[in-house]
Design an enzyme around this catalytic site. Structure first.
Site, PDB file in Angstrom:
ATOM      1  N   SER A 247     -14.907  10.287 -44.953  1.00 32.57           N
ATOM      2  CA  SER A 247     -14.884   9.289 -43.878  1.00 32.57           C
ATOM      3  C   SER A 247     -15.812   8.155 -44.325  1.00 32.57           C
ATOM      4  CB  SER A 247     -15.565  10.090 -42.584  1.00 32.57           C
ATOM      5  OG  SER A 247     -14.873   9.668 -41.341  1.00 32.57           O
TER       6      SER A 247
ATOM      7  N   HIS B 234     -15.091  25.632 -41.801  1.00 37.59           N
ATOM      8  CA  HIS B 234     -16.471  25.381 -41.105  1.00 37.59           C
ATOM      9  C   HIS B 234     -17.582  25.969 -42.025  1.00 37.59           C
ATOM     10  CE1 HIS B 234     -13.888  23.955 -37.949  1.00 37.59           C
ATOM     11  NE2 HIS B 234     -14.950  23.021 -37.894  1.00 37.59           N
TER      12      HIS B 234
END
Lengths: 569, 569
Positions: free
Chosen positions: B492, B335
């Site tokens: 995505s 992250h």
């Protein structure tokens, strides 16, 4: 929008209100004309309604469709309007495009204008015929009733028109439509028509004026009213579809491309400076602050420190293309709160003029490149926002003035109000503008460099000229410069201090604490390792585009202009 | 660092503490060695001091200098280390570089290693001689005492070494130094030496552990200790100078370049989405908020809406390379709070698989391109962070699984713990990882696509498959997909809803109010004009780089990693 007789005629009246008292009469005449048009459309609709849909032999050849799988003939070739040329004559093609407008010629014949890819447009003809493939009158009616700006797909035969279609870019061909489907319908009433979207914007204020655009409307003979920037932003898709905005966006792309390719050819390496930073290191006044997991974070005002960290980190030459932020409550056509910086930084071998020469090369390659490769886009922009071509210096005759020389020029050859400008004080925007005119007259160029700014006009990291030269009341000069076009600054650069002791001294001299957040870490980096002599500069992408094209506002050059009052869309 | 007899020998001891109890003994041995070295240096210094500086016939050929104008012979050619080849043999050159380390051979002879541009290095020899140009013993002493990582400029004759210098990339040449100036001195004590900076990072925690790196130090035979990410970031210049980081940064550049060139060749046009937005339109949870002239602004979590506005605004195909922000308090190697998105959006003609195929093409062109063009950089990275090459499918044998097929595969061939995964629930990270291994075994590829995600796992704008297909307990599937490498998601994408009524229905179905800020303006755009069918995808640049190289943390792939606890530098 199924093909039924109830389908109303395309609303011919655009969605905008008339713009002034003078305009009211015109609007009245227009309304009459439209009423006639609507009546005619109703008559045609009635004729078409005489046959029920089921009887229509062409009923599968038109209508609303989301899925065009197997809708078209297997031998029809899908093409874009811009690709069409004489080799397509006689062939059957499928074209997807926006229907820009339509015109009913008779119950048997209509015309549509199809647009795609900025300003590529072509005329489509739809003619009722009993020959296969059958085109019915109802089909003609339906197609000419499609709302402008709907996205459609047509199957058509490419033919040569009897005479060139002057209103279309692809003037030597037309599409004889045999099938037509609406893939995405526009509403009958657009918030802003293409006609309005293609007019020059008349008001760039952030705030809605009581009379909005009415007062500021240009006094031209055009019957199409103009709108404000607010109206354009409220209708972002129409704003962007206008050929003028498409051309500006294309020019913006080319600026970045020329910037990048010039630098990559010279071994500059790209990197991404962060937007989120831990300290308001370049002056706290105009910085955005945000809560950051119990601490405070800031939005970068420039990639300055990070470009230098790259040099400290072993890169010889770097560039970045990145957003930068200024929390400045300025409601002017020159300001935005977010814009794109084109930045570079490079090792200096012998002299900071290596940096100046590189930056001069970058900008000239951008401007010359645009004039060569984007002539068509520039023409499109000029057809809406008139401007003189940017005058560039002949190769080898670039104009570089020192700050003191520039001020002297302004005193001696500029307007009287600038007869007393000082060599040790920064220029104001009006001074810059006036100097631009003096330079244009004297040197026949809109592009020039002002070098050796006094240290009072530069940030702490600007390297002071080692010669000890001073201007005015003993103010030292720096190895720092600005670049101008048309009297407006588009680039700021220079040599940076690479010696930590010297840096700290300058930080103190500017009244900043060397221990303040961000500054401390910055200086520490120079203490931690040896950092080569270096310099660089930053170009405002939005400004380069806007001033190159002499646009009335930098907001027109941005993809999504951000101002103190506007963050939507 | 003037050349005086007081000049201390280069501090041979790097700045880092020994790393473990085991390491303590080694450190002791090292200290002894260094003490001997220091003693030897002191002896040499004493010898050199026997002559005063004024007597040194070579005194103008070395020392600290900021200005090297006229310091070098007019016929000496300035070159970069990477440019040196056999054509330079016998010639006099000027080389600017970092002094990586030095070695005293005798009072008359020393060696230095010069480095520039990542991992380009070459050996320099300095030998006392009375022939012109004179090189004095004091000069030999002075040069071999320069602190490592100082930035220097040398004038030297290029010669062939007696045998290839194995430790240097330019092994077939060496520089016989006749002049040497320090342009930017490094301190005697570096916060992190190049040796440490070139070791694999052992700890990516945001927080300083009590024992810091000691516990996590890898149990290798190397005598050079490793450091934590925190230490690296505290010494950003040394972190970046390490060849491994230079190679990662170069690979990052190439990823962007392959992305851009693949798309530009297919008529995609670049644009810049804004960072500052007026509403937390894609879910308010992980969004950064800031005060904005009396209102509130947000930092963009993705360019999704803006890519779609571009399509609505008449662009056929667009891409963007832009920072995106997530206010997620996740302290993991996966992250960051700011990262770079590579995004595209395109008109769909017949089927959303056009989008899938384009994205597959983009990623394969990136991966194949890297393997071809960056073999050397990849090797440099692997020498520090070992990894297996990324297995790619043969052309035409790309692996595309539906979500249901992937779950079935995981149930049947994955670990027992995943024997009951459902077709209508999103995958967890461990499931994704496990699936990556199953796919690698079965299909011999690390790169694959999972298509037709259930709508429960996708945002409201994902287009539901028109066929009405369902999975699990009647959950509809979408025309949306993820791309994976080594079992980790890097992309995505999918088809977006372009019909405003359908969009509003899905917004409601997801429990969002169609009137909420941002959403309303988004849907309005679709109502204002016809928007063609379209789709696209987003690639995480940092992740692509990190997972392609199988790095232990995405933080290594970022230029300046931003984590909840770290915004400096």
């Amino acid at each position: 929008m199924e093909p039924t007789p109830e389908q109303p005629a395309a609303a011919a009246a655009p969605g905008e209100a008339p713009v002034s008292k003078k305009g009211a009469k015109k609007a009245e005449a227009k309304a009459k004309k439209e009423a006639l048009k609507a009546q005619r459309a109703a008559e045609l609709a009635a004729q078409a309604a005489a046959v029920t849909l089921e009887d229509d032999p062409a009923k599968d050849s038109y209508g609303d469709r989301k899925d065009t799988t197997s809708a078209f003939s297997p031998d029809a070739q899908a093409v874009e309007i811009r690709e069409l040329d004489d080799s397509h004559i006689g062939k059957t093609v499928v074209v997807r495009a926006w229907l820009q407008n339509s015109r009913v010629q008779s119950a048997k014949m209509g015309f549509v204008e199809l647009r795609k890819g900025g300003n590529w447009n072509i005329q489509g003809v739809v003619m009722a015929s009993d020959n296969a493939p059958v085109v019915s009158r109802r089909m003609v009616k339906w197609i000419t009733s499609i709302n402008p700006e709907s996205y459609i797909a047509v199957e058509a035969t490419v033919k040569q028109p009897l005479e060139p279609v002057k209103s279309c870019r692809v003037s030597g061909l037309e599409l004889h439509i045999t099938k037509c489907y609406v893939l995405a319908p526009a509403p009958a009433m657009l918030g802003m028509t293409m006609g309005v979207a293609s007019q020059p914007i008349v008001n760039f204020s952030d705030e809605k004026a009581p009379a909005d655009d009415a007062e500021a409307a240009p006094k031209t003979e055009t019957t199409v009213p103009a709108a404000s920037m607010l109206t354009h932003l409220d209708n972002i898709a129409m704003h962007k579809r206008a050929p003028v905005q498409q051309a500006i966006a294309d020019i913006r792309i080319e600026v970045k491309r020329f910037f990048r390719s010039y630098l990559e050819a010279r071994r500059f390496k790209e990197f991404e400076p962060p937007c989120l930073i831990g300290a308001a290191s370049e002056g706290g006044g105009n910085v955005f602050r945000l809560a950051y997991f119990g601490e405070e974070a800031f939005l970068a005002q420039s990639p300055q420190f990070y470009k230098q960290f790259e040099i400290a980190g072993g890169r010889e030459r770097v560039f970045s293309i990145s957003p930068v932020f200024r929390a400045e409550n300025s409601n002017t056509p020159r300001h935005m709160t977010e814009f794109t910086g084109l930045d570079l930084e490079m090792e200096i071998k012998e002299s900071y003029t290596e940096v100046l020469t590189t930056l001069e090369g970058v900008l000239l390659s951008i401007f010359r490149g645009l004039q060569e490769r984007c002539a068509e886009e520039i023409e499109t922009v000029r057809s809406v926002y008139h401007s003189e071509p940017l005058l560039l210096p002949e190769p080898g005759k670039e104009v570089r003035l020192t700050f003191a020389e520039a001020q002297k020029l302004l005193r001696e050859e500029g307007p009287a109000e600038f007869a007393n400008v000082r060599d040790d004080e920064d220029m104001s925007t009006p001074q810059e503008k006036a100097l631009g005119e003096v330079v244009r007259t004297k040197y026949k160029t809109d592009f020039y460099v002002i070098d050796k700014f006094p240290e009072t006009a530069r940030p702490f990291y600007a390297k002071i000229d080692d010669s000890g030269a001073t201007v005015g009341d003993g103010v030292k000069v720096t190895n720092a410069f600005d670049f101008f076009i048309r009297g407006q600054e588009v680039l700021s650069g220079g040599q940076r201090i690479n010696d930590p002791a010297e840096l700290e001294e300058r930080i103190r001299a500017k009244g900043i604490s060397p221990d303040s957040a961000g500054i401390k870490e910055y200086v520490t980096t120079f203490r931690q390792v040896g950092v080569p002599p270096h310099g660089g500069g930053g170009i405002g992408l939005d400004r380069v585009v806007a001033w190159f094209l002499a646009l009335p506002s930098v907001h027109l050059a941005a993809c999504y202009p951000r101002t103190p009052k506007r963050l939507m869309p």
